[in-house]
Motif scaffolding. Structure first.
Motif, PDB file in Angstrom:
ATOM      1  N   LEU A 342      41.115  31.760  37.028  1.00 30.78           N
ATOM      2  CA  LEU A 342      41.717  32.541  38.109  1.00 30.78           C
ATOM      3  C   LEU A 342      43.210  32.786  37.916  1.00 30.78           C
ATOM      4  N   GLN A 343      43.859  31.948  37.119  1.00 27.87           N
ATOM      5  CA  GLN A 343      45.301  32.079  36.894  1.00 27.87           C
ATOM      6  C   GLN A 343      46.055  32.091  38.231  1.00 27.87           C
ATOM      7  N   ASP A 344      46.908  33.073  38.463  1.00 25.74           N
ATOM      8  CA  ASP A 344      47.727  33.095  39.684  1.00 25.74           C
ATOM      9  C   ASP A 344      46.890  33.272  40.952  1.00 25.74           C
ATOM     10  N   LEU A 345      45.669  33.762  40.810  1.00 29.76           N
ATOM     11  CA  LEU A 345      44.803  33.937  41.976  1.00 29.76           C
ATOM     12  C   LEU A 345      44.383  32.587  42.560  1.00 29.76           C
ATOM     13  N   SER A 346      44.621  31.503  41.833  1.00 32.47           N
ATOM     14  CA  SER A 346      44.228  30.173  42.292  1.00 32.47           C
ATOM     15  C   SER A 346      45.277  29.517  43.179  1.00 32.47           C
ATOM     16  N   ALA A 347      46.385  30.181  43.429  1.00 34.45           N
ATOM     17  CA  ALA A 347      47.486  29.571  44.182  1.00 34.45           C
ATOM     18  C   ALA A 347      47.088  29.265  45.623  1.00 34.45           C
ATOM     19  N   ASP A 348      47.739  28.244  46.184  1.00 34.62           N
ATOM     20  CA  ASP A 348      47.453  27.811  47.561  1.00 34.62           C
ATOM     21  C   ASP A 348      48.310  28.589  48.559  1.00 34.62           C
ATOM     22  N   THR A 349      48.026  29.870  48.720  1.00 34.57           N
ATOM     23  CA  THR A 349      48.716  30.687  49.718  1.00 34.57           C
ATOM     24  C   THR A 349      47.680  31.465  50.516  1.00 34.57           C
ATOM     25  N   ASP A 350      48.062  31.896  51.702  1.00 29.64           N
ATOM     26  CA  ASP A 350      47.139  32.672  52.538  1.00 29.64           C
ATOM     27  C   ASP A 350      46.756  33.984  51.856  1.00 29.64           C
ATOM     28  N   GLU A 351      47.720  34.597  51.175  1.00 31.90           N
ATOM     29  CA  GLU A 351      47.429  35.871  50.509  1.00 31.90           C
ATOM     30  C   GLU A 351      46.393  35.682  49.406  1.00 31.90           C
ATOM     31  N   MET A 352      46.565  34.626  48.590  1.00 28.64           N
ATOM     32  CA  MET A 352      45.612  34.394  47.505  1.00 28.64           C
ATOM     33  C   MET A 352      44.240  34.006  48.060  1.00 28.64           C
ATOM     34  N   THR A 358      37.889  38.104  49.199  1.00 32.62           N
ATOM     35  CA  THR A 358      37.512  39.496  48.922  1.00 32.62           C
ATOM     36  C   THR A 358      36.657  39.580  47.665  1.00 32.62           C
ATOM     37  N   VAL A 359      37.078  38.885  46.617  1.00 34.91           N
ATOM     38  CA  VAL A 359      36.320  38.911  45.362  1.00 34.91           C
ATOM     39  C   VAL A 359      34.955  38.250  45.555  1.00 34.91           C
ATOM     40  N   SER A 385      42.018  48.300  46.402  1.00 31.84           N
ATOM     41  CA  SER A 385      43.384  47.850  46.129  1.00 31.84           C
ATOM     42  C   SER A 385      43.435  46.335  45.940  1.00 31.84           C
ATOM     43  N   ARG A 386      42.703  45.604  46.782  1.00 33.84           N
ATOM     44  CA  ARG A 386      42.693  44.141  46.659  1.00 33.84           C
ATOM     45  C   ARG A 386      42.047  43.703  45.344  1.00 33.84           C
ATOM     46  N   LEU A 387      40.948  44.346  44.983  1.00 34.67           N
ATOM     47  CA  LEU A 387      40.263  43.971  43.744  1.00 34.67           C
ATOM     48  C   LEU A 387      41.145  44.236  42.530  1.00 34.67           C
ATOM     49  N   GLU A 388      41.860  45.344  42.550  1.00 33.04           N
ATOM     50  CA  GLU A 388      42.763  45.651  41.436  1.00 33.04           C
ATOM     51  C   GLU A 388      43.884  44.621  41.344  1.00 33.04           C
ATOM     52  N   LYS A 389      44.392  44.201  42.496  1.00 31.33           N
ATOM     53  CA  LYS A 389      45.449  43.184  42.483  1.00 31.33           C
ATOM     54  C   LYS A 389      44.912  41.860  41.954  1.00 31.33           C
ATOM     55  N   ALA A 390      43.690  41.507  42.345  1.00 30.94           N
ATOM     56  CA  ALA A 390      43.082  40.265  41.855  1.00 30.94           C
ATOM     57  C   ALA A 390      42.934  40.312  40.339  1.00 30.94           C
ATOM     58  N   GLU A 391      42.543  41.453  39.809  1.00 30.41           N
ATOM     59  CA  GLU A 391      42.393  41.585  38.357  1.00 30.41           C
ATOM     60  C   GLU A 391      43.741  41.423  37.655  1.00 30.41           C
ATOM     61  N   ARG A 392      44.795  41.975  38.244  1.00 28.46           N
ATOM     62  CA  ARG A 392      46.123  41.821  37.629  1.00 28.46           C
ATOM     63  C   ARG A 392      46.543  40.350  37.628  1.00 28.46           C
ATOM     64  N   LEU A 393      46.262  39.652  38.710  1.00 28.88           N
ATOM     65  CA  LEU A 393      46.642  38.244  38.802  1.00 28.88           C
ATOM     66  C   LEU A 393      45.864  37.382  37.809  1.00 28.88           C
ATOM     67  N   MET A 394      44.594  37.719  37.583  1.00 26.24           N
ATOM     68  CA  MET A 394      43.764  36.936  36.659  1.00 26.24           C
ATOM     69  C   MET A 394      43.986  37.330  35.205  1.00 26.24           C
ATOM     70  N   ALA A 408      34.394  29.861  39.100  1.00 26.02           N
ATOM     71  CA  ALA A 408      35.734  29.403  39.468  1.00 26.02           C
ATOM     72  C   ALA A 408      35.977  29.562  40.968  1.00 26.02           C
ATOM     73  N   LEU A 409      35.477  30.646  41.540  1.00 23.27           N
ATOM     74  CA  LEU A 409      35.629  30.849  42.980  1.00 23.27           C
ATOM     75  C   LEU A 409      34.848  29.793  43.767  1.00 23.27           C
ATOM     76  N   GLU A 410      33.677  29.397  43.256  1.00 34.05           N
ATOM     77  CA  GLU A 410      32.901  28.340  43.911  1.00 34.05           C
ATOM     78  C   GLU A 410      33.689  27.038  43.925  1.00 34.05           C
ATOM     79  N   VAL A 411      34.306  26.718  42.799  1.00 33.87           N
ATOM     80  CA  VAL A 411      35.106  25.495  42.724  1.00 33.87           C
ATOM     81  C   VAL A 411      36.291  25.585  43.676  1.00 33.87           C
TER      82      VAL A 411
END
Length: 426
Positions: A342-352, A358-359, A385-394, A408-411
């Motif tokens: 997940l890379q940056d998508l794994s961060a502990d923030t409300d946005e992530m 969404t994914v 837009s959200r899916l594209e941002k998730a792809e950039r983060l990963m 990874a999302l399950e974990v």
């Protein structure tokens, strides 16, 4: 140096506001009122209330423990310690009371003796803390050694009574049918070589048939009554159409249950089973024979573990959490895997967290934009837009690593992930 008179003065100042009535029988209460007075007796009941409340709130609390018996016995032991502060005369613990309160339950569930002693010592320390605090408030720091001696000596006597009662009960139970059944269950769960005919005779069910296992537990602080466990067993038997079952209460406060059928069966959902919502139930999948008895049980344990970690209501079916159960066999390495994928998508923030959800929904709807947007109550353009941002983060497209991303999302959605991360960061 403290004196019996000073300890008597300290005891006479004790008072409390118990939230429950005393568990001691009336004749014992009357006997205690004479030397102690009503205030100290109220203090005993309130202090035991608080101590048992702390014990029951612990994550490792035994949901099957006989708490009413424990309350009565704890009141008896603490009252005896207080009475000795006044009378300064040693008393002999009633081994029969210890036997009635605990011995049969401890032996029946194979609870380690060390756990019993640890519980007694935790209560001893809590009681001493309360007494010492009161002594210091009254300027009686010199009384602390005497208080420590009296309370410790009293609890020591009761620990000895417990050990004697448990040893006697174990000798009685050694040759019993109950002990044979428990030993057979442990052998089957451990995967040991067991003769099918012998196992069937001991357990009372045909071991070569099909078995569907469940593990029944309770959230921290909750208890399981025999009636509540019976309700789960009855519901599961009705759901699969059988009356044959094996039940095993553990020393950790869980109940292992197997229902035996002539062929493969399936529980469609937990909602189809009517049982107390305060319980947690992990249900495995049906498998045949000795190996199936063990396999279904291990799956039920895994389902319950995921339920506890995610604080699920009522529990889970193994088939619904199988991937997560597998991935979280090693939470630390599962964390590494999730962060790598997940890379940056794994961060502990409300946005992530919002992007991860969404994914997840996008995959749940078979990567279809319209159904995913409808389920999330957002516009399709917002979803894209959200899916594209998730792809950039990963750093990769979702369709390129679909399986790894879903895993990874399950974990990442599981609470053990957070615990593993906290441990790694400490």
């Amino acid at each position: 140096m403290s004196s019996p008179g000073r300890l008597r003065e300290l005891v006479c100042t004790l008072d409390g506001a118990p939230t429950t009535a005393a568990s001691l029988p009336d004749d014992e209460l009357e006997r205690l009122h004479a030397p102690l007075g009503e205030g100290p007796v109220r203090w005993v009941v309130a202090t035991v209330d608080h101590t048992l409340g702390v014990l029951r709130a612990r994550p490792d609390a035994d949901a099957l423990a006989p708490w009413p018996h424990m309350r009565a016995l704890a009141e008896h032991v603490l009252a005896e310690a207080i009475e000795r502060c006044v009378a300064s005369e040693p008393t002999t613990p009633d081994e029969r009371l210890a036997e009635r309160a605990f011995a049969d339950d401890i032996v029946a569930r194979d609870i380690p003796l060390g756990r019993v002693v640890d519980t007694m010592r935790m209560m001893q320390h809590a009681w001493l803390d309360a007494l010492v605090s009161r002594a210091v408030e009254l300027g009686g720091a010199a009384d602390v050694p005497a208080l420590t001696h009296v309370v410790t000596q009293t609890v020591d006597g009761w620990v000895g009574a417990f050990i004697s009662a448990i040893d006697a009960e174990r000798r009685r139970a050694f040759q019993s049918e109950h002990a044979r059944r428990r030993a057979m269950v442990r052998s089957l769960v451990a995967g040991e070589a067991v003769d099918d005919q012998v196992a069937s005779s001991v357990l009372g069910v045909p071991v070569e048939s099909w078995h569907l296992a469940s593990t029944i537990g309770a959230p921290p602080g909750a208890t399981m009554t025999p009636r509540a466990v019976d309700a789960v067993a009855d519901a599961l038997q009705r759901a699969v159409g059988t009356t044959r079952s094996v039940r095993h209460a553990t020393g950790s406060g869980e109940v292992w249950l197997w229902v035996t059928t002539d062929g493969p069966v399936r529980v469609e959902s937990l909602d189809a089973l009517r049982f107390d919502d305060t319980l947690l139930v992990g249900i495995g999948e049906a498998h045949p024979g000795r190996a199936g008895f063990r396999r279904s049980h291990l799956k039920s344990l895994a389902a319950l573990a995921v339920s506890r970690g995610e604080r699920r209501r009522r529990g889970a079916l193994y088939r619904d959490v199988a991937l997560r159960a597998l991935l979280l066999q090693d939470p630390e390495r599962a964390m590494w895997f999730a962060e790598t994928v997940l890379q940056d998508l794994s961060a502990d923030t409300d946005e992530m967290a919002e992007l991860r959800e969404t994914v997840r929904v996008f995959f749940d709807t078979r990567t279809r934009i319209a159904p995913a947007a409808d389920r999330l109550f957002i516009h399709r353009n917002t979803l894209v837009s959200r899916l594209e941002k998730a792809e950039r983060l990963m750093g990769h497209r979702l369709i390129e690593r679909t399986t790894a991303t879903q895993a990874a999302l399950e974990v990442r959605a599981s609470e053990p992930f957070i615990a593993a991360r906290a441990q790694a960061d400490s």
